[in-house]
Design a protein around this motif. Structure first.
Motif, PDB file in Angstrom:
ATOM      1  N   THR A   3       8.777  -5.466 -19.096  1.00 27.30           N
ATOM      2  CA  THR A   3       8.829  -4.834 -20.225  1.00 27.30           C
ATOM      3  C   THR A   3       7.513  -4.309 -21.130  1.00 27.30           C
ATOM      4  O   THR A   3       6.479  -5.055 -20.693  1.00 27.30           O
ATOM      5  CB  THR A   3       9.389  -5.794 -21.296  1.00 27.30           C
ATOM      6  N   HIS A   4       7.543  -3.341 -21.665  1.00 25.47           N
ATOM      7  CA  HIS A   4       6.256  -2.645 -22.450  1.00 25.47           C
ATOM      8  C   HIS A   4       6.450  -3.443 -23.707  1.00 25.47           C
ATOM      9  O   HIS A   4       5.318  -3.330 -24.622  1.00 25.47           O
ATOM     10  CB  HIS A   4       6.092  -1.525 -22.394  1.00 25.47           C
ATOM     11  N   ILE A   5       7.545  -3.754 -24.243  1.00 24.43           N
ATOM     12  CA  ILE A   5       7.871  -4.275 -25.610  1.00 24.43           C
ATOM     13  C   ILE A   5       7.287  -5.802 -25.504  1.00 24.43           C
ATOM     14  O   ILE A   5       7.887  -6.929 -25.434  1.00 24.43           O
ATOM     15  CB  ILE A   5       9.119  -4.038 -25.903  1.00 24.43           C
ATOM     16  N   TRP A  55       0.749  -1.229  -0.015  1.00 28.19           N
ATOM     17  CA  TRP A  55       0.198   0.001  -0.012  1.00 28.19           C
ATOM     18  C   TRP A  55       0.748   1.091  -0.156  1.00 28.19           C
ATOM     19  O   TRP A  55       1.862   1.242   0.636  1.00 28.19           O
ATOM     20  CB  TRP A  55      -0.748  -0.077   1.237  1.00 28.19           C
ATOM     21  N   TYR A  56       0.668   2.214  -0.733  1.00 28.26           N
ATOM     22  CA  TYR A  56       1.068   3.607  -0.224  1.00 28.26           C
ATOM     23  C   TYR A  56      -0.131   4.414   0.247  1.00 28.26           C
ATOM     24  O   TYR A  56      -0.930   4.699  -0.296  1.00 28.26           O
ATOM     25  CB  TYR A  56       1.343   4.189  -1.926  1.00 28.26           C
ATOM     26  N   GLY A  57       0.422   4.540   1.237  1.00 31.90           N
ATOM     27  CA  GLY A  57      -0.747   5.200   2.477  1.00 31.90           C
ATOM     28  C   GLY A  57      -1.852   4.323   2.615  1.00 31.90           C
ATOM     29  O   GLY A  57      -1.676   2.885   2.644  1.00 31.90           O
ATOM     30  N   PRO A  75      -0.180  -2.731 -17.861  1.00 31.32           N
ATOM     31  CA  PRO A  75      -0.104  -1.246 -18.096  1.00 31.32           C
ATOM     32  C   PRO A  75       0.500  -0.501 -17.405  1.00 31.32           C
ATOM     33  O   PRO A  75       1.010  -0.854 -16.013  1.00 31.32           O
ATOM     34  CB  PRO A  75      -1.758  -1.067 -18.399  1.00 31.32           C
ATOM     35  N   ASN A  76       0.700   0.755 -17.683  1.00 31.89           N
ATOM     36  CA  ASN A  76       1.250   1.882 -16.635  1.00 31.89           C
ATOM     37  C   ASN A  76       0.431   2.021 -15.481  1.00 31.89           C
ATOM     38  O   ASN A  76      -0.650   1.766 -15.382  1.00 31.89           O
ATOM     39  CB  ASN A  76       1.443   3.267 -17.413  1.00 31.89           C
ATOM     40  N   GLY A  77       1.387   1.976 -14.393  1.00 34.21           N
ATOM     41  CA  GLY A  77       0.637   1.903 -13.045  1.00 34.21           C
ATOM     42  C   GLY A  77       0.012   0.764 -12.556  1.00 34.21           C
ATOM     43  O   GLY A  77      -0.316   0.606 -11.447  1.00 34.21           O
ATOM     44  N   ALA A  78       0.571  -0.573 -13.053  1.00 31.12           N
ATOM     45  CA  ALA A  78      -0.010  -1.819 -12.785  1.00 31.12           C
ATOM     46  C   ALA A  78       0.721  -2.207 -11.515  1.00 31.12           C
ATOM     47  O   ALA A  78       0.047  -2.888 -10.666  1.00 31.12           O
ATOM     48  CB  ALA A  78       0.193  -2.772 -13.900  1.00 31.12           C
ATOM     49  N   GLY A  79       1.813  -1.788 -10.879  1.00 31.85           N
ATOM     50  CA  GLY A  79       2.486  -2.222 -10.097  1.00 31.85           C
ATOM     51  C   GLY A  79       3.858  -2.980 -10.183  1.00 31.85           C
ATOM     52  O   GLY A  79       4.155  -3.546  -9.232  1.00 31.85           O
ATOM     53  N   LYS A  80       4.124  -2.907 -11.426  1.00 32.60           N
ATOM     54  CA  LYS A  80       5.492  -3.788 -11.873  1.00 32.60           C
ATOM     55  C   LYS A  80       6.771  -3.254 -11.196  1.00 32.60           C
ATOM     56  O   LYS A  80       7.558  -4.006 -10.609  1.00 32.60           O
ATOM     57  CB  LYS A  80       5.818  -3.696 -13.411  1.00 32.60           C
ATOM     58  N   THR A  81       6.925  -1.976 -11.058  1.00 29.85           N
ATOM     59  CA  THR A  81       8.064  -1.427 -10.489  1.00 29.85           C
ATOM     60  C   THR A  81       8.172  -1.472  -9.133  1.00 29.85           C
ATOM     61  O   THR A  81       9.151  -2.061  -8.345  1.00 29.85           O
ATOM     62  CB  THR A  81       8.455   0.129 -10.812  1.00 29.85           C
ATOM     63  N   THR A  82       6.873  -1.297  -8.472  1.00 30.56           N
ATOM     64  CA  THR A  82       6.798  -1.477  -7.020  1.00 30.56           C
ATOM     65  C   THR A  82       6.934  -2.930  -6.708  1.00 30.56           C
ATOM     66  O   THR A  82       7.954  -3.270  -5.755  1.00 30.56           O
ATOM     67  CB  THR A  82       5.126  -1.427  -6.595  1.00 30.56           C
ATOM     68  N   THR A  83       6.734  -3.998  -7.479  1.00 24.19           N
ATOM     69  CA  THR A  83       6.965  -5.422  -7.163  1.00 24.19           C
ATOM     70  C   THR A  83       8.356  -5.987  -7.298  1.00 24.19           C
ATOM     71  O   THR A  83       9.001  -6.526  -6.400  1.00 24.19           O
ATOM     72  CB  THR A  83       6.186  -6.291  -8.111  1.00 24.19           C
TER      73      THR A  83
HETATM   74  N1  ATP Z   1       6.300   6.518  -3.934  1.00 24.00           N
HETATM   75  C1  ATP Z   1       5.006   6.486  -4.290  1.00 24.00           C
HETATM   76  N2  ATP Z   1       3.912   6.883  -3.622  1.00 24.00           N
HETATM   77  C2  ATP Z   1       2.650   6.805  -4.007  1.00 24.00           C
HETATM   78  N3  ATP Z   1       2.301   5.867  -4.949  1.00 24.00           N
HETATM   79  C3  ATP Z   1       3.071   5.523  -5.776  1.00 24.00           C
HETATM   80  C4  ATP Z   1       4.593   5.556  -5.516  1.00 24.00           C
HETATM   81  N4  ATP Z   1       5.181   4.830  -6.238  1.00 24.00           N
HETATM   82  C5  ATP Z   1       4.304   4.441  -7.200  1.00 24.00           C
HETATM   83  N5  ATP Z   1       3.177   4.877  -6.894  1.00 24.00           N
HETATM   84  C6  ATP Z   1       2.012   4.332  -7.388  1.00 24.00           C
HETATM   85  O1  ATP Z   1       1.748   2.903  -7.429  1.00 24.00           O
HETATM   86  C7  ATP Z   1       0.992   2.558  -8.660  1.00 24.00           C
HETATM   87  C8  ATP Z   1       2.139   1.276  -9.119  1.00 24.00           C
HETATM   88  O2  ATP Z   1       3.103   2.162  -9.496  1.00 24.00           O
HETATM   89  P1  ATP Z   1       4.401   1.304 -10.283  1.00 24.00           P
HETATM   90  O3  ATP Z   1       5.654   2.359 -10.795  1.00 24.00           O
HETATM   91  O4  ATP Z   1       4.742   0.346  -9.653  1.00 24.00           O
HETATM   92  O5  ATP Z   1       3.543   0.922 -11.820  1.00 24.00           O
HETATM   93  P2  ATP Z   1       4.250   0.435 -13.026  1.00 24.00           P
HETATM   94  O6  ATP Z   1       3.648  -0.781 -13.428  1.00 24.00           O
HETATM   95  O7  ATP Z   1       5.812  -0.019 -13.063  1.00 24.00           O
HETATM   96  O8  ATP Z   1       4.110   1.350 -14.122  1.00 24.00           O
HETATM   97  P3  ATP Z   1       4.993   1.950 -15.390  1.00 24.00           P
HETATM   98  O9  ATP Z   1       4.603   0.902 -16.567  1.00 24.00           O
HETATM   99  O10 ATP Z   1       4.208   3.043 -15.763  1.00 24.00           O
HETATM  100  O11 ATP Z   1       6.396   2.058 -15.135  1.00 24.00           O
HETATM  101  C9  ATP Z   1       0.965   3.579  -9.527  1.00 24.00           C
HETATM  102  O12 ATP Z   1      -0.441   4.052  -9.168  1.00 24.00           O
HETATM  103  C10 ATP Z   1       1.523   4.998  -8.908  1.00 24.00           C
HETATM  104  O13 ATP Z   1       1.286   6.172  -8.983  1.00 24.00           O
END
Ligand code: ATP
Length: 257
Positions: free
Chosen positions: A193-195, A14-16, A39-47
């Motif tokens: 990847t997005h590709i 969770w973010y907050g 897709p963008n914002g799905a949570g990949k980088t967070t994972t």
């Molecule tokens: N530090 C943070 N604080 C609050 N929300 C965050 C933070 N980092 C990411 N998020 C939110 O968490 C969600 C997932 O972000 P994340 O970067 O993991 O997605 P992603 O799948 O890697 O996207 P992309 O393909 O655009 O890189 C998004 O809604 C993003 O706005």
């Protein structure tokens, strides 16, 4: 039986008060190239950040080569490599110095460091400029230095976040060959990847993440069989599952209108 080298159980973040990763169960085996799509914002980088120990999970666990990334982080980190989407380098070092530094941090013996540095500089076509400061390198050249530094300690697991961004076609091909070679030697490769063409051609298995949840998992062929009606590309399946087809329709209607 192949060993599971990357594993998550009910991983959540969770973010907050906002949940962005909602209970991931993933397994990647030795020798496997695993594509992490969404897709963008799905949570990949967070994972990926939770898998590398850069971000504390809110709940659940992640293991690298059987080591808990939180409780046994030194062991886990010594066996993995991470290539972030926006890598940071020490701009006042040369490429050769940077590779020596990273290798020494992983405690690779000096003579092996020297040998591997020269091999990697050669392989990535950086030898001629290896003593120039990294501040003068182009984006793609920096990306290659980061990749070289990631594999210098011969990791068992490599996690890459959008690794082909900024690479020219020859370098992207080189990266693909390197990752395939590493997988053949038993490394688990986790690539976001997005590709979709890369995922389709290179990954043994892919997982599609949407709004923090896994909505599909399998080989590109299996996904086509499960979701498709025959003849679709992975891109079609991805758009179908993630709702991107609606956007295609919207763009068409805008064009027509
Ligand atoms: N530090 C943070 N604080 C609050 N929300 C965050 C933070 N980092 C990411 N998020 C939110 O968490 C969600 C997932 O972000 P994340 O970067 O993991 O997605 P992603 O799948 O890697 O996207 P992309 O393909 O655009 O890189 C998004 O809604 C993003 O706005």
């Amino acid at each position: 039986m192949e060993r599971v080298l990357i594993k998550t159980t009910q991983l959540k973040k969770w973010y907050g008060s906002i949940p962005v990763v909602k209970g991931l169960n993933l397994e990647v085996k030795s020798g496997e190239i695993f594509g992490f799509l969404g897709p963008n914002g799905a949570g990949k980088t967070t994972t990926i950040k939770m898998l590398t120990g850069l971000l504390e999970p809110s709940e659940g666990e992640a293991f690298i080569c059987g080591y808990d990334i939180r409780k046994q982080s030194m062991q886990a980190k010594s066996l993995m490599a991470y290539v972030p989407d926006q890598p940071k380098l020490y701009s006042k070092l040369s490429a050769r110095e940077f590779l020596h530094l990273i290798s020494s941090l992983y405690r690779v013996p000096k003579d092996i460091t020297k040998e591997r540095t020269e091999q990697l500089l050669d392989m990535f076509g950086l030898k001629d400029r290896a003593d120039e400061l990294l501040e003068g390198y182009s984006h793609g050249m920096r990306q290659k230095v980061v990749l070289a530094s990631a594999i210098i300690h011969q990791p068992r697991v490599i996690l890459l976040d959008e690794p082909t961004v900024g690479l020219d076609p020859a370098s992207a091909r080189l990266l693909k060959d390197i990752l395939q070679n590493m997988a053949q030697q038993g490394v688990a490769v986790f690539i976001s990847t997005h590709i979709l063409e890369i995922a389709e051609r290179m990954c043994h298995r892919v997982a599609i993440l949407k709004d923090g949840l896994l909505i599909a998992q399998g080989s590109p062929k299996e996904l086509r069989q499960k979701v498709g009606h025959g003849g679709e590309s992975l891109e079609d399946i991805f758009l179908e599952l993630t709702g991107g087809h609606e956007n295609v329709e919207l763009i068409k209607s805008l064009e027509e209108g």
